[in-house]
Design an enzyme around this catalytic site. Structure first.
Site, PDB file in Angstrom:
ATOM      1  N   VAL A 274       2.691  -3.006  -9.963  1.00  0.00           N
ATOM      2  CA  VAL A 274       2.114  -3.975  -9.018  1.00  0.00           C
ATOM      3  C   VAL A 274       2.965  -5.246  -8.979  1.00  0.00           C
ATOM      4  O   VAL A 274       3.533  -5.658  -9.988  1.00  0.00           O
ATOM      5  CB  VAL A 274       0.639  -4.278  -9.416  1.00  0.00           C
ATOM      6  CG1 VAL A 274       0.539  -4.844 -10.808  1.00  0.00           C
ATOM      7  CG2 VAL A 274      -0.026  -5.194  -8.415  1.00  0.00           C
ATOM      8  N   VAL A 275       3.044  -5.812  -7.775  1.00  0.00           N
ATOM      9  CA  VAL A 275       3.732  -7.089  -7.561  1.00  0.00           C
ATOM     10  C   VAL A 275       2.758  -8.001  -6.818  1.00  0.00           C
ATOM     11  O   VAL A 275       2.046  -7.547  -5.902  1.00  0.00           O
ATOM     12  CB  VAL A 275       5.023  -6.879  -6.726  1.00  0.00           C
ATOM     13  CG1 VAL A 275       5.641  -8.207  -6.306  1.00  0.00           C
ATOM     14  CG2 VAL A 275       6.039  -6.053  -7.513  1.00  0.00           C
TER      15      VAL A 275
ATOM     16  N   GLY B  83      12.128  -7.094  -3.637  1.00  0.00           N
ATOM     17  CA  GLY B  83      12.883  -6.299  -4.614  1.00  0.00           C
ATOM     18  C   GLY B  83      12.305  -6.275  -6.015  1.00  0.00           C
ATOM     19  O   GLY B  83      12.875  -5.640  -6.908  1.00  0.00           O
ATOM     20  N   LEU B  84      11.171  -6.951  -6.243  1.00  0.00           N
ATOM     21  CA  LEU B  84      10.629  -6.988  -7.609  1.00  0.00           C
ATOM     22  C   LEU B  84      10.044  -5.644  -8.024  1.00  0.00           C
ATOM     23  O   LEU B  84      10.193  -5.210  -9.166  1.00  0.00           O
ATOM     24  CB  LEU B  84       9.566  -8.084  -7.739  1.00  0.00           C
ATOM     25  CG  LEU B  84      10.071  -9.513  -7.560  1.00  0.00           C
ATOM     26  CD1 LEU B  84       8.945 -10.501  -7.831  1.00  0.00           C
ATOM     27  CD2 LEU B  84      11.236  -9.782  -8.493  1.00  0.00           C
TER      28      LEU B  84
ATOM     29  N   TYR C 288       8.324   4.667  -3.392  1.00  0.00           N
ATOM     30  CA  TYR C 288       8.829   5.524  -4.475  1.00  0.00           C
ATOM     31  C   TYR C 288       9.873   6.511  -3.973  1.00  0.00           C
ATOM     32  O   TYR C 288      10.811   6.852  -4.705  1.00  0.00           O
ATOM     33  CB  TYR C 288       7.668   6.256  -5.149  1.00  0.00           C
ATOM     34  CG  TYR C 288       6.747   5.300  -5.877  1.00  0.00           C
ATOM     35  CD1 TYR C 288       7.175   4.675  -7.045  1.00  0.00           C
ATOM     36  CD2 TYR C 288       5.491   4.995  -5.383  1.00  0.00           C
ATOM     37  CE1 TYR C 288       6.355   3.768  -7.695  1.00  0.00           C
ATOM     38  CE2 TYR C 288       4.662   4.099  -6.035  1.00  0.00           C
ATOM     39  CZ  TYR C 288       5.107   3.494  -7.180  1.00  0.00           C
ATOM     40  OH  TYR C 288       4.308   2.592  -7.834  1.00  0.00           O
TER      41      TYR C 288
HETATM   42  C1  COA Z   1       4.250  -1.065  -4.013  1.00  0.00           C
HETATM   43  C2  COA Z   1       4.830  -2.341  -4.622  1.00  0.00           C
HETATM   44  C3  COA Z   1       4.800  -2.258  -6.142  1.00  0.00           C
HETATM   45  C4  COA Z   1       6.280  -2.487  -4.138  1.00  0.00           C
HETATM   46  O1  COA Z   1       6.806  -3.672  -4.698  1.00  0.00           O
HETATM   47  P1  COA Z   1       7.691  -4.640  -3.793  1.00  0.00           P
HETATM   48  O2  COA Z   1       8.245  -5.698  -4.676  1.00  0.00           O
HETATM   49  O3  COA Z   1       6.893  -5.082  -2.627  1.00  0.00           O
HETATM   50  O4  COA Z   1       8.816  -3.634  -3.302  1.00  0.00           O
HETATM   51  P2  COA Z   1      10.375  -3.921  -3.142  1.00  0.00           P
HETATM   52  O5  COA Z   1      10.557  -5.239  -2.457  1.00  0.00           O
HETATM   53  O6  COA Z   1      11.045  -3.740  -4.439  1.00  0.00           O
HETATM   54  O7  COA Z   1      10.732  -2.754  -2.147  1.00  0.00           O
HETATM   55  C5  COA Z   1      11.774  -1.852  -2.368  1.00  0.00           C
HETATM   56  C6  COA Z   1      11.897  -1.049  -1.101  1.00  0.00           C
HETATM   57  O8  COA Z   1      10.707  -0.263  -0.871  1.00  0.00           O
HETATM   58  C7  COA Z   1      10.156  -0.567   0.395  1.00  0.00           C
HETATM   59  N1  COA Z   1       8.718  -0.573   0.267  1.00  0.00           N
HETATM   60  C8  COA Z   1       7.957  -1.412  -0.456  1.00  0.00           C
HETATM   61  N2  COA Z   1       6.648  -1.095  -0.365  1.00  0.00           N
HETATM   62  C9  COA Z   1       6.598  -0.019   0.457  1.00  0.00           C
HETATM   63  C10 COA Z   1       5.527   0.788   0.927  1.00  0.00           C
HETATM   64  N3  COA Z   1       4.251   0.561   0.581  1.00  0.00           N
HETATM   65  N4  COA Z   1       5.828   1.821   1.749  1.00  0.00           N
HETATM   66  C11 COA Z   1       7.117   2.072   2.107  1.00  0.00           C
HETATM   67  N5  COA Z   1       8.180   1.345   1.672  1.00  0.00           N
HETATM   68  C12 COA Z   1       7.918   0.312   0.864  1.00  0.00           C
HETATM   69  C13 COA Z   1      10.704  -1.945   0.743  1.00  0.00           C
HETATM   70  O9  COA Z   1      10.760  -2.128   2.126  1.00  0.00           O
HETATM   71  C14 COA Z   1      12.080  -1.907   0.135  1.00  0.00           C
HETATM   72  O10 COA Z   1      12.980  -1.250   0.984  1.00  0.00           O
HETATM   73  P3  COA Z   1      14.499  -1.836   1.249  1.00  0.00           P
HETATM   74  O11 COA Z   1      15.174  -1.773  -0.082  1.00  0.00           O
HETATM   75  O12 COA Z   1      15.038  -0.912   2.265  1.00  0.00           O
HETATM   76  O13 COA Z   1      14.278  -3.231   1.720  1.00  0.00           O
HETATM   77  C15 COA Z   1       4.065  -3.612  -4.140  1.00  0.00           C
HETATM   78  O14 COA Z   1       4.127  -3.672  -2.735  1.00  0.00           O
HETATM   79  C16 COA Z   1       2.624  -3.661  -4.582  1.00  0.00           C
HETATM   80  O15 COA Z   1       2.334  -4.148  -5.679  1.00  0.00           O
HETATM   81  N6  COA Z   1       1.673  -3.182  -3.752  1.00  0.00           N
HETATM   82  C17 COA Z   1       0.279  -3.243  -4.098  1.00  0.00           C
HETATM   83  C18 COA Z   1      -0.057  -2.401  -5.293  1.00  0.00           C
HETATM   84  C19 COA Z   1       0.354  -0.958  -5.105  1.00  0.00           C
HETATM   85  O16 COA Z   1      -0.037  -0.321  -4.133  1.00  0.00           O
HETATM   86  N7  COA Z   1       1.125  -0.442  -6.080  1.00  0.00           N
HETATM   87  C20 COA Z   1       1.581   0.954  -6.105  1.00  0.00           C
HETATM   88  C21 COA Z   1       0.660   1.736  -6.961  1.00  0.00           C
HETATM   89  S1  COA Z   1       1.084   3.442  -7.039  1.00  0.00           S
END
Ligand code: COA
Length: 151
Positions: free
Chosen positions: A92-93, A101-102, A133
């Site tokens: 989670v972020v 990118g976190l 993922y």
């Molecule tokens: C999912 C999560 C951990 C991603 O973290 P983030 O810091 O936003 O992601 P990043 O900035 O590192 O993204 C990396 C890449 O993935 C993509 N990405 C991020 N979230 C995405 C999503 N939900 N669906 C599709 N692509 C996604 C970004 O666009 C980025 O692509 P790029 O490198 O081409 O720009 C964050 O959005 C989050 O905490 N969401 C809420 C909790 C959650 O659902 N966690 C997952 C549990 S399984």
């Protein structure tokens, strides 16, 4: 603006668990901050008590937290048998820092953790973030099915 710090905790995260330690082993009320982060941004992990958080941390073989100054802004953990299977949990972020990118850094840190790096298969469950993922090599597990015993 405070720099982003990634903290790779010891297995079971004892410092975080018992003393709320954050970056540089400084007491940071990290358990309370973790509870708030999950409550706000992780729908599947809302309402965890301190005791429950301590248990899930103690059962984790890799734990990563992300800090901006004194603020906990990211988290992830993994369980692993060390060679065959590992599972990622609670990645989670914080909402205002998503998309920078976190999440990718948390994921990469977990995949390179000693308990996970050599493991044959790494699993995770996701509801809304499959796209995130798949960018890092994860695939849907067909023809396998996820099964659950709800309690
Ligand atoms: C999912 C999560 C951990 C991603 O973290 P983030 O810091 O936003 O992601 P990043 O900035 O590192 O993204 C990396 C890449 O993935 C993509 N990405 C991020 N979230 C995405 C999503 N939900 N669906 C599709 N692509 C996604 C970004 O666009 C980025 O692509 P790029 O490198 O081409 O720009 C964050 O959005 C989050 O905490 N969401 C809420 C909790 C959650 O659902 N966690 C997952 C549990 S399984």
């Amino acid at each position: 603006m405070a720099p982003i710090r990634l903290v790779h905790h010891a297995p079971g995260a004892p410092g975080l668990r018992f003393f709320g330690l954050g970056p540089n082993f400084i007491p940071s009320r990290a358990l309370l901050k973790l509870q708030r982060l999950l409550d706000r941004h992780a729908f599947w992990a809302r309402g965890r008590s301190f005791e429950q958080l301590r248990r899930l941390l103690s059962g984790s073989d890799a734990v990563v937290s992300v800090w901006r100054g004194k603020r906990l802004v990211g988290f992830g953990r993994a369980t692993s048998d060390g060679f065959s299977r590992a599972v990622l949990w609670d990645i989670v972020v914080a909402g205002d820092l998503q998309g920078h990118g976190l999440g990718r850094r948390v994921l990469e840190e977990l995949l390179h953790a000693p308990a996970v790096i050599g493991v044959e298969r790494v699993y995770l469950m996701t509801t809304n973030s499959a796209g995130f993922y798949s960018q890092l090599g994860f695939q849907t597990a067909e023809p396998q099915q996820l099964m659950v015993l709800r309690r």
